[in-house]
Structures are given as C-alpha cells and as structure tokens.
Write a protein that holds these residues in place. Structure first.
Motif, PDB file in Angstrom:
ATOM      1  N   MET A   1       0.812  -1.215   0.000  1.00  0.00           N
ATOM      2  CA  MET A   1       0.000   0.000   0.000  1.00  0.00           C
ATOM      3  C   MET A   1       0.852   1.275   0.000  1.00  0.00           C
ATOM      4  O   MET A   1       0.314   2.357   0.020  1.00  0.00           O
ATOM      5  N   TYR A   2       2.125   1.113  -0.014  1.00  0.00           N
ATOM      6  CA  TYR A   2       3.007   2.267  -0.158  1.00  0.00           C
ATOM      7  C   TYR A   2       4.212   1.863  -0.966  1.00  0.00           C
ATOM      8  O   TYR A   2       4.535   0.681  -1.101  1.00  0.00           O
ATOM      9  N   GLN A   3       4.858   2.864  -1.542  1.00  0.00           N
ATOM     10  CA  GLN A   3       5.999   2.642  -2.418  1.00  0.00           C
ATOM     11  C   GLN A   3       7.202   3.409  -1.882  1.00  0.00           C
ATOM     12  O   GLN A   3       7.196   4.638  -1.863  1.00  0.00           O
ATOM     13  N   THR A   4       8.207   2.694  -1.404  1.00  0.00           N
ATOM     14  CA  THR A   4       9.435   3.363  -0.963  1.00  0.00           C
ATOM     15  C   THR A   4      10.239   3.798  -2.191  1.00  0.00           C
ATOM     16  O   THR A   4      10.019   3.311  -3.301  1.00  0.00           O
ATOM     17  N   TYR A   5      11.147   4.684  -1.980  1.00  0.00           N
ATOM     18  CA  TYR A   5      11.997   5.174  -3.063  1.00  0.00           C
ATOM     19  C   TYR A   5      13.351   5.583  -2.495  1.00  0.00           C
ATOM     20  O   TYR A   5      13.532   5.674  -1.276  1.00  0.00           O
ATOM     21  N   THR A   6      14.270   5.823  -3.392  1.00  0.00           N
ATOM     22  CA  THR A   6      15.622   6.267  -3.022  1.00  0.00           C
ATOM     23  C   THR A   6      15.889   7.599  -3.696  1.00  0.00           C
ATOM     24  O   THR A   6      15.555   7.785  -4.867  1.00  0.00           O
ATOM     25  N   THR A   7      16.488   8.517  -2.948  1.00  0.00           N
ATOM     26  CA  THR A   7      16.905   9.796  -3.539  1.00  0.00           C
ATOM     27  C   THR A   7      18.424   9.820  -3.639  1.00  0.00           C
ATOM     28  O   THR A   7      19.131   9.266  -2.795  1.00  0.00           O
ATOM     29  N   GLU A   8      18.877  10.456  -4.692  1.00  0.00           N
ATOM     30  CA  GLU A   8      20.317  10.692  -4.856  1.00  0.00           C
ATOM     31  C   GLU A   8      20.480  12.143  -5.294  1.00  0.00           C
ATOM     32  O   GLU A   8      19.825  12.591  -6.232  1.00  0.00           O
ATOM     33  N   ILE A   9      21.327  12.865  -4.594  1.00  0.00           N
ATOM     34  CA  ILE A   9      21.583  14.268  -4.909  1.00  0.00           C
ATOM     35  C   ILE A   9      23.062  14.416  -5.254  1.00  0.00           C
ATOM     36  O   ILE A   9      23.931  13.962  -4.504  1.00  0.00           O
ATOM     37  N   THR A  10      23.313  15.042  -6.389  1.00  0.00           N
ATOM     38  CA  THR A  10      24.679  15.267  -6.856  1.00  0.00           C
ATOM     39  C   THR A  10      24.871  16.754  -7.131  1.00  0.00           C
ATOM     40  O   THR A  10      24.043  17.367  -7.807  1.00  0.00           O
ATOM     41  N   ILE A  11      25.951  17.305  -6.592  1.00  0.00           N
ATOM     42  CA  ILE A  11      26.351  18.684  -6.881  1.00  0.00           C
ATOM     43  C   ILE A  11      27.814  18.621  -7.312  1.00  0.00           C
ATOM     44  O   ILE A  11      28.719  18.540  -6.476  1.00  0.00           O
ATOM     45  N   ALA A  12      28.036  18.589  -8.628  1.00  0.00           N
ATOM     46  CA  ALA A  12      29.381  18.368  -9.177  1.00  0.00           C
ATOM     47  C   ALA A  12      30.382  19.414  -8.708  1.00  0.00           C
ATOM     48  O   ALA A  12      31.523  19.082  -8.370  1.00  0.00           O
ATOM     49  N   LYS A  13      29.991  20.680  -8.667  1.00  0.00           N
ATOM     50  CA  LYS A  13      30.913  21.761  -8.291  1.00  0.00           C
ATOM     51  C   LYS A  13      31.454  21.573  -6.877  1.00  0.00           C
ATOM     52  O   LYS A  13      32.558  22.018  -6.558  1.00  0.00           O
ATOM     53  N   LEU A  14      30.702  20.901  -6.026  1.00  0.00           N
ATOM     54  CA  LEU A  14      31.125  20.660  -4.641  1.00  0.00           C
ATOM     55  C   LEU A  14      31.714  19.263  -4.443  1.00  0.00           C
ATOM     56  O   LEU A  14      32.055  18.894  -3.325  1.00  0.00           O
ATOM     57  N   ASP A  15      31.791  18.483  -5.513  1.00  0.00           N
ATOM     58  CA  ASP A  15      32.207  17.074  -5.396  1.00  0.00           C
ATOM     59  C   ASP A  15      31.332  16.363  -4.360  1.00  0.00           C
ATOM     60  O   ASP A  15      31.826  15.609  -3.519  1.00  0.00           O
TER      61      ASP A  15
ATOM     62  N   ARG B   1      27.945  13.972  -3.418  1.00  0.00           N
ATOM     63  CA  ARG B   1      26.941  12.989  -3.828  1.00  0.00           C
ATOM     64  C   ARG B   1      26.432  12.303  -2.565  1.00  0.00           C
ATOM     65  O   ARG B   1      27.220  11.884  -1.729  1.00  0.00           O
ATOM     66  N   ALA B   2      25.111  12.220  -2.450  1.00  0.00           N
ATOM     67  CA  ALA B   2      24.510  11.576  -1.273  1.00  0.00           C
ATOM     68  C   ALA B   2      23.271  10.801  -1.695  1.00  0.00           C
ATOM     69  O   ALA B   2      22.540  11.216  -2.589  1.00  0.00           O
ATOM     70  N   ARG B   3      23.052   9.677  -0.994  1.00  0.00           N
ATOM     71  CA  ARG B   3      21.869   8.836  -1.232  1.00  0.00           C
ATOM     72  C   ARG B   3      21.167   8.601   0.090  1.00  0.00           C
ATOM     73  O   ARG B   3      21.803   8.517   1.133  1.00  0.00           O
ATOM     74  N   ALA B   4      19.863   8.457   0.012  1.00  0.00           N
ATOM     75  CA  ALA B   4      19.080   8.131   1.208  1.00  0.00           C
ATOM     76  C   ALA B   4      17.773   7.483   0.776  1.00  0.00           C
ATOM     77  O   ALA B   4      17.230   7.794  -0.286  1.00  0.00           O
ATOM     78  N   SER B   5      17.283   6.574   1.628  1.00  0.00           N
ATOM     79  CA  SER B   5      15.992   5.939   1.357  1.00  0.00           C
ATOM     80  C   SER B   5      14.880   6.839   1.873  1.00  0.00           C
ATOM     81  O   SER B   5      15.067   7.628   2.800  1.00  0.00           O
ATOM     82  N   SER B   6      13.702   6.691   1.286  1.00  0.00           N
ATOM     83  CA  SER B   6      12.567   7.517   1.705  1.00  0.00           C
ATOM     84  C   SER B   6      12.210   7.268   3.168  1.00  0.00           C
ATOM     85  O   SER B   6      11.789   8.189   3.882  1.00  0.00           O
ATOM     86  N   ILE B   7      12.390   6.041   3.633  1.00  0.00           N
ATOM     87  CA  ILE B   7      12.085   5.725   5.041  1.00  0.00           C
ATOM     88  C   ILE B   7      13.001   6.523   5.969  1.00  0.00           C
ATOM     89  O   ILE B   7      12.557   7.078   6.966  1.00  0.00           O
TER      90      ILE B   7
ATOM     91  N   LEU C   1      18.853  16.017  -8.784  1.00  0.00           N
ATOM     92  CA  LEU C   1      18.073  15.190  -7.860  1.00  0.00           C
ATOM     93  C   LEU C   1      17.532  14.012  -8.661  1.00  0.00           C
ATOM     94  O   LEU C   1      16.838  14.209  -9.664  1.00  0.00           O
ATOM     95  N   LYS C   2      17.867  12.818  -8.223  1.00  0.00           N
ATOM     96  CA  LYS C   2      17.356  11.610  -8.877  1.00  0.00           C
ATOM     97  C   LYS C   2      16.536  10.835  -7.855  1.00  0.00           C
ATOM     98  O   LYS C   2      17.007  10.592  -6.739  1.00  0.00           O
ATOM     99  N   VAL C   3      15.326  10.473  -8.226  1.00  0.00           N
ATOM    100  CA  VAL C   3      14.449   9.688  -7.361  1.00  0.00           C
ATOM    101  C   VAL C   3      14.157   8.385  -8.093  1.00  0.00           C
ATOM    102  O   VAL C   3      13.700   8.393  -9.238  1.00  0.00           O
TER     103      VAL C   3
END
Length: 193
Positions: free
Chosen positions: A118-132, A134-140, A162-164
C-alpha cells in the motif's frame, strides 16, 4: 679677590652651560615633536571592515514543475538551481517516508517490515558536481529528515541533480503520493568576511 672672581665666573659659566643644556633638551623635544607630526602626515592607518549577509536558495529547473510522475517510469531526475555564498548544508525530508496510496490517507506506519503493498518506498540521490558532493538516502530514512554537509567549498551559483528511483512497482491499485522537502542553508560555523 681671585676667589670671588673665580666664583663669579664659575656661576656665570654654570648658568651658561645650564642654559645650553636646557636649550639643547628643548630643541630635541621640539625636533622629536615635529618629526612625529611629520611622520603621522606621511603614514596612515586605516581599519577596514565589512559584512556580507549569508544567503542560500534552491529551486527546480525542470519542465516538470514541482512534480515527478512515476506512472510510466521508475526513475525521475530534476535539475536543481543553487545559489549560496557560503559553504552549505542540505536537509532532505519526506512527509510520509514513502509514496502512500491515497486511499489510506496519511495514517500508515511506513517501515521495511510492514510493506503491505500500500506504499511505495523510493531512493533519492543528490549530486552537486561543483562541490564534489553525492549523497543517497531511502525515503524511510528521510521521514525523520537527513542533514547532509556538502563540504567546505562555496557553491555560489551552480546546479545539482536530484534523482528519485522506485525499486519496484507497488501492488495495490491507486494513486501514490509523497512530498519531498529540500532545504539549503549556510553550514554551521560558516561566516562571511
């Protein structure tokens, strides 16, 4: 008589020498004062100060507007426009911890052990190249909010990505929703000039 003449000459010479010394000391003090005054006209000490107020902002550069649709795809990306004049931190928070089936409302407890389809988890990934950065985290994990330190570099005006990603489709029919909040602010301890 010779003694009184001697004393008179001695006193006269003493007074004359005393006056010479007094004039010499006065002249030295005057020269010292004048040279100090002239030196202060040749030199200048100037204290410089300034303050630039810290600012950080983030917005989406996306044709999608403020929405990502996972009806036909399992991955969406959006470009982030970042403007920050100091090292920055990034807080990411999910309102539900997953995309929840709207027929359930907002009262479902989302966790790995309780996925009834009844719910859909997801993963986010954020990249900022100028700052070197990159971070990932689960929606939970994002339900309670995750603070990311992007490092000591100052991004100024830059972009990020931002990639989801949804690992698999939910089982139950319905419309699934969540709201993801991204907040940027000056890093703790960062300062201007």
């Amino acid at each position: 008589m010779l003694g009184s003449n001697y004393r008179s000459n001695y006193r006269s010479n003493y007074r004359s020498n005393y006056r010479c010394v007094l004039y010499a000391v006065s002249a030295l003090l005057f020269i010292s004062f004048v040279s100090t005054a002239l030196a202060s006209e040749r030199e200048l000490t100037l204290n410089l100060t300034g303050k630039i107020t810290e600012r950080c902002s983030i917005k989406l550069n996306s044709a999608l507007g403020q929405r990502m649709d996972f009806t036909q795809r399992r991955e969406n990306t959006a470009e982030l426009a970042i403007n920050c004049n100091s090292p920055m931190d990034l807080m990411v928070k999910s309102e539900n911890g997953a995309m929840v089936n709207s027929s359930l409302g907002q009262d479902i407890e989302v966790n790995h052990a309780n996925n009834s389809g009844m719910y859909q988890t997801y993963t986010t990934e954020i990249t900022i190249a100028k700052l070197d950065f990159r971070a990932r985290a689960s929606s939970i994990d994002l339900k309670r909010g995750v603070l990311f330190h992007t490092g000591p570099k100052i991004p100024f005006i830059t972009t990020g990505l931002l990639k989801v990603s949804v690992p698999k489709q939910a089982l139950a029919a319905g419309i699934y929703r969540d709201v993801l909040h991204l907040d940027v602010f000056p890093a703790t301890g960062a300062g201007g000039i």
